[in-house]
Design a protein around this motif. Sequence first.
Motif, mmCIF file in Angstrom:
data_model
loop_
_atom_site.group_PDB
_atom_site.id
_atom_site.type_symbol
_atom_site.label_atom_id
_atom_site.label_comp_id
_atom_site.label_asym_id
_atom_site.label_seq_id
_atom_site.Cartn_x
_atom_site.Cartn_y
_atom_site.Cartn_z
ATOM 1 N N VAL A 121 0.853 -1.188 0.000
ATOM 2 C CA VAL A 121 0.000 0.000 0.000
ATOM 3 C C VAL A 121 0.887 1.235 0.000
ATOM 4 O O VAL A 121 1.818 1.331 0.804
ATOM 5 N N ARG A 188 -11.265 3.952 6.179
ATOM 6 C CA ARG A 188 -10.315 3.293 7.063
ATOM 7 C C ARG A 188 -10.746 1.872 7.408
ATOM 8 O O ARG A 188 -9.914 0.965 7.473
ATOM 9 N N LEU A 191 -9.921 -0.351 4.486
ATOM 10 C CA LEU A 191 -8.472 -0.557 4.420
ATOM 11 C C LEU A 191 -8.019 -1.528 5.504
ATOM 12 O O LEU A 191 -7.172 -2.398 5.264
ATOM 13 N N ASN A 192 -8.593 -1.404 6.707
ATOM 14 C CA ASN A 192 -8.290 -2.373 7.767
ATOM 15 C C ASN A 192 -8.621 -3.787 7.308
ATOM 16 O O ASN A 192 -7.860 -4.729 7.551
ATOM 17 N N PHE A 195 -5.924 -5.169 5.016
ATOM 18 C CA PHE A 195 -4.753 -5.634 5.761
ATOM 19 C C PHE A 195 -5.031 -6.975 6.430
ATOM 20 O O PHE A 195 -4.168 -7.856 6.450
ATOM 21 N N TYR A 201 2.824 -8.877 3.856
ATOM 22 C CA TYR A 201 3.003 -7.502 3.413
ATOM 23 C C TYR A 201 4.423 -7.333 2.880
ATOM 24 O O TYR A 201 5.378 -7.889 3.443
ATOM 25 N N SER A 203 7.241 -4.355 1.296
ATOM 26 C CA SER A 203 7.617 -2.984 0.965
ATOM 27 C C SER A 203 9.112 -2.951 0.659
ATOM 28 O O SER A 203 9.935 -3.098 1.569
ATOM 29 N N THR A 213 2.749 1.691 7.275
ATOM 30 C CA THR A 213 2.039 0.507 6.783
ATOM 31 C C THR A 213 2.781 -0.780 7.135
ATOM 32 O O THR A 213 2.158 -1.810 7.394
ATOM 33 N N GLU A 216 1.953 -1.378 10.720
ATOM 34 C CA GLU A 216 0.564 -1.824 10.871
ATOM 35 C C GLU A 216 0.423 -3.295 10.496
ATOM 36 O O GLU A 216 -0.300 -4.050 11.169
ATOM 37 N N ALA A 217 1.102 -3.715 9.436
ATOM 38 C CA ALA A 217 1.050 -5.126 9.049
ATOM 39 C C ALA A 217 1.663 -6.009 10.129
ATOM 40 O O ALA A 217 1.121 -7.070 10.469
ATOM 41 N N THR A 224 6.140 -9.987 7.170
ATOM 42 C CA THR A 224 6.417 -8.712 6.523
ATOM 43 C C THR A 224 7.820 -8.688 5.938
ATOM 44 O O THR A 224 8.803 -8.954 6.631
#
Length: 248
Positions: A121, A188, A191-192, A195, A201, A203, A213, A216-217, A224
């Motif tokens: 995200v 929100r 979006l929650n 996830f 996740y 990045s 983010t 949050e993951a 992650t």
Amino acid sequence: RKEDRSVLHMPEGHPYAFNWLHVNADQVENAYEELGPAFFAEKYNIAYWAWELDPFPDQWLDCFRHFDEIWVGSSFVQRIVASVSPIPVIVMGAPIAERPDPGITRAQLGLPDDRFLFLFVFDMLSYVERKNPFGVIDAYRRAFGSEAPHTKLVIKVTNLDRFPQHRERLEKEIESVSGILIDRYLDREVLNGMFHTADAYVSLHRSEGFGLTIGEAMRLGKPTVATAYSSTQDYLNVANGYPVGYRL
């Protein structure tokens, strides 16, 4: 979109001895002009700044004069800001709120139920070069190919319409791995749900001032994968996630 009303119950005015401004360095002078010198006078003034790159820009050095100390989200940002700051720079971290599962299904999100979903995200206004979605797509392609039968890459983006020069490439690249591109703002709660329904996740950022983010993951216990550089080093390591090596 101004849909967050979570602070409207709080008292107005500023009768306290401390001011805390969550305003980044590039907007400090605008905030100072709008609030006026009296707002800052005879107060202990603190700014919370996010920043992602080394070094700190010279054109913002005058911003320190309005404050008594600076708060930042990570030791990476502290090192960069403190190297030029005449006042204390304190690592305060960033809050990662608990995001309860709203019970939104993959079907409601338009996502497949029979695949292992990798989610990324980001916001185009945070700069595509830094967020590096093309690195995520390339890594996914090298790991799973273009037609993976058991996995799916999902990239959720906002403000893509402002960058037509990147839109065509991103759409083409995500299509090349049979992935899903979600290009819109989500409430929100939705979006929650996204996830919660993801399996992992990813990045492959080139730098983060905190990496919300990612945090949050991890808060949800999702496996992650993230670049082992900058602020994510404060909380992501080989014991709790999958840090990725890099070359500057």
